[in-house]
Every structure is written in structure tokens, then in C-alpha cells.
Design a protein around this motif. Structure first.
Motif, mmCIF file in Angstrom:
data_model
loop_
_atom_site.group_PDB
_atom_site.id
_atom_site.type_symbol
_atom_site.label_atom_id
_atom_site.label_comp_id
_atom_site.label_asym_id
_atom_site.label_seq_id
_atom_site.Cartn_x
_atom_site.Cartn_y
_atom_site.Cartn_z
ATOM 1 N N THR A 8 1.333 -1.128 -0.312
ATOM 2 C CA THR A 8 0.257 0.223 -0.393
ATOM 3 C C THR A 8 0.626 0.874 0.378
ATOM 4 O O THR A 8 0.437 1.568 -0.240
ATOM 5 N N ARG A 42 1.259 3.990 -2.991
ATOM 6 C CA ARG A 42 0.365 6.028 -3.122
ATOM 7 C C ARG A 42 2.047 6.611 -3.041
ATOM 8 O O ARG A 42 2.141 7.568 -3.141
ATOM 9 N N GLY A 64 1.461 8.094 -6.212
ATOM 10 C CA GLY A 64 0.524 8.909 -6.643
ATOM 11 C C GLY A 64 -0.400 8.307 -6.926
ATOM 12 O O GLY A 64 -1.898 8.870 -7.448
ATOM 13 N N PHE A 65 -0.894 7.241 -6.486
ATOM 14 C CA PHE A 65 -2.312 6.653 -6.631
ATOM 15 C C PHE A 65 -3.107 6.474 -5.415
ATOM 16 O O PHE A 65 -2.715 7.428 -3.793
ATOM 17 N N GLY A 66 -4.560 6.805 -5.010
ATOM 18 C CA GLY A 66 -5.003 7.864 -4.339
ATOM 19 C C GLY A 66 -5.892 6.489 -3.560
ATOM 20 O O GLY A 66 -5.485 5.456 -3.607
ATOM 21 N N ARG A 67 -6.698 6.935 -2.676
ATOM 22 C CA ARG A 67 -7.064 5.604 -1.429
ATOM 23 C C ARG A 67 -7.927 4.602 -2.418
ATOM 24 O O ARG A 67 -7.617 3.293 -2.080
ATOM 25 N N LEU A 68 -8.649 5.199 -3.238
ATOM 26 C CA LEU A 68 -9.728 3.624 -4.151
ATOM 27 C C LEU A 68 -8.564 2.943 -4.615
ATOM 28 O O LEU A 68 -9.200 1.884 -4.513
ATOM 29 N N ALA A 69 -8.047 3.901 -5.586
ATOM 30 C CA ALA A 69 -7.032 2.983 -6.317
ATOM 31 C C ALA A 69 -6.533 2.119 -5.257
ATOM 32 O O ALA A 69 -6.246 0.574 -5.996
ATOM 33 N N VAL A 70 -5.917 2.484 -4.888
ATOM 34 C CA VAL A 70 -5.168 1.746 -3.724
ATOM 35 C C VAL A 70 -5.755 0.261 -2.386
ATOM 36 O O VAL A 70 -5.477 -0.620 -2.955
#
Length: 261
Positions: A155, A159, A162-168
Motif C-alpha cells: 500500500t 501511495r 501517486g495512487f489515491g485511496r480508492l486505487a489502493v
């Protein structure tokens, strides 16, 4: 020489144990240790079970129970998995909701039958609702547990890119928690059959196995049919559990290899 897998060995062991139990019960009945007017011979029950497989009324009852059972488990999964994902990824919300969950979870589903029947006003909807309530908890808890088991390195890596919370959640957390969710569904399926039959036995009405058993109990000398019905309920539960276990192993082979010693 034929090599059996783990599932095959499990089936052989289970079948052997069942055969030994049936043989012991048959011997006890024939020796007069058990009153045949109370408990018929095992051979009589097994013959009756085979005959039930061709009984149209019995098969309709099995189908009705299976439909309510499946609908209840599916409804529980649809509700519990998103709720588990939300609670499992939000510690603050989990701290607020967890006391409510721990208060509701121990309440027996069958205790809610009168209230549910009063609210929904239909035997089938009542049974599905009670099944869904009982099945929600194992799926919810397993979903939350699966999210807590997610590798933090994975995770943090997403992050960092640059991946957001929903993508993670979609790319890492949900795939990692999926085997635990599958286990929760498997546990819930076993609970669902018990609740389905219990709801019909306690509330009456409907057309499932519970109603079938009520009709048998109102007759005379139907013990062998009752026991044969119970055998088929066990067979149905074992078949569903085996299918779910097989599906879990096929879909999540990587998880089984990862947790193997």
C-alpha cells in the motif's frame, strides 16, 4: 496407483467415518440396545433417504430452501463486503461502529423472526431477511480481518507512486482480502442453512424443508422420513461447502501457497 489430493482424502476419510457410524448404529439397533420404535434401523433410514431422492414434493422443498438460502447469503455478501471494506479502511469509523456490531452480532437470528415477520409480512421474505442477518456477521468480520492483513509495504508503494485511496483499495487491499472474504462466505453458507430451516420450523408457512419437517411431525410413525430428511440436509450442506472450498482454492491458489508452511 491413484494419488488422491487433499480434497479427495478428505472425502474418503469423511465417507469412512460416516460408514463406521452407520454400521455401529445398525448393530446397536439389531442388538436391541436402541428401541426401534424410537430410532429405526440405519438401513431403514438410508433406504428411505434414497426413495426421497425421487419424491417430487421433497425435491420442491429442497429447491425452495436452496433458493432462500442462496438469496440470503447473496444479500449478506452484497451488504457485508462493502461495509467491511469501509470499516476496515477507516479506523475512526470502525471505533464508532464496532460497539454496535458487537452488540448486534450475538443476537440469535431466530430471535428476530417475530419482529421480521411483522415488518416484512411474508414468510419467504422473512426467511431471506433472517438468513441475511445471520450471514452478514462472518462475512463482515472476515472482510475486516482480511484488510488488516494487507501488506503495508504494498500500500505504501502505491501511495508513493501517486495512487489515491480508492486505487489502493481496488488494486491491493481488495485482492489481498478476497481469500478471507471467500472464507467468510463459506462460513456464512453453513450458518444460512441452519437459519433457513429453523425459521420455517419456528414460524411455519413457506414451502421449504422446515415446512416439510412440520408436516412429517404431524403424521404417525414418520421417524425414518424425518431422519432421512436430516441426512439430505447434511448432504446438501457438505456439497455446498465442498463447492465453495474448491472455488476458493481455484481462485486463490497464490494465497494457499503463501500461507503453506
Amino acid at each position: 496407483m491413484i494419488s488422491l489430493g487433499r480434497a479427495g482424502r478428505r472425502w474418503v476419510t469423511g465417507a469412512a467415518g460416516f460408514a463406521v457410524l452407520c454400521a455401529a448404529a445398525e448393530a446397536a439397533g439389531r442388538a436391541g440396545w436402541v428401541d426401534r420404535s424410537v430410532l429405526p434401523l440405519t438401513s431403514t433410514v438410508l433406504v428411505r433417504a434414497v426413495r426421497l431422492a425421487g419424491d417430487a414434493a421433497f425435491l420442491r422443498s429442497v429447491l425452495a430452501t436452496a433458493q432462500m438460502w442462496g438469496a440470503g447469503v447473496l444479500a449478506a455478501a452484497v451488504l457485508a463486503v462493502p461495509a467491511g471494506l469501509i470499516l476496515g479502511t477507516s479506523p475512526r469509523l470502525d471505533a464508532v461502529i464496532r460497539p454496535i456490531v458487537e452488540f448486534l452480532r450475538p443476537i440469535p437470528a431466530v430471535a428476530l423472526i417475530p419482529l421480521t415477520l411483522l415488518v416484512v409480512g411474508d414468510d419467504t421474505r422473512m426467511t431471506v431477511t433472517v438468513i441475511a442477518y445471520a450471514c452478514c456477521w462472518p462475512i463482515l468480520i472476515h472482510t475486516m480481518y482480511g484488510l488488516h492483513d494487507v501488506d503495508p509495504v504494498a500500500t505504501d508503494t502505491l501511495r508513493a507512486y501517486g495512487f489515491g485511496r480508492l486505487a489502493v483499495l481496488w488494486r491491493v487491499a481488495l485482492p489481498s482480502a478476497a481469500p478471507f472474504i471467500a472464507t467468510g462466505v463459506r462460513v456464512a453458507a453453513g450458518i444460512g442453512l441452519i437459519v433457513a430451516v429453523s425459521a420455517e420450523l419456528l414460524a411455519g408457512g413457506g414451502s421449504g424443508l422446515g415446512t416439510w419437517l412440520i408436516a412429517l411431525n404431524s403424521g404417525v410413525d414418520q421417524t425414518d422420513v424425518v431422519l432421512a430428511t436430516i441426512i439430505w440436509m447434511g448432504v446438501l450442506s457438505v456439497v455446498v461447502d465442498t463447492v465453495l472450498m474448491w472455488g476458493k482454492r481455484r481462485l486463490f491458489r497464490w494465497h494457499d501457497r503463501a500461507v503453506a508452511p
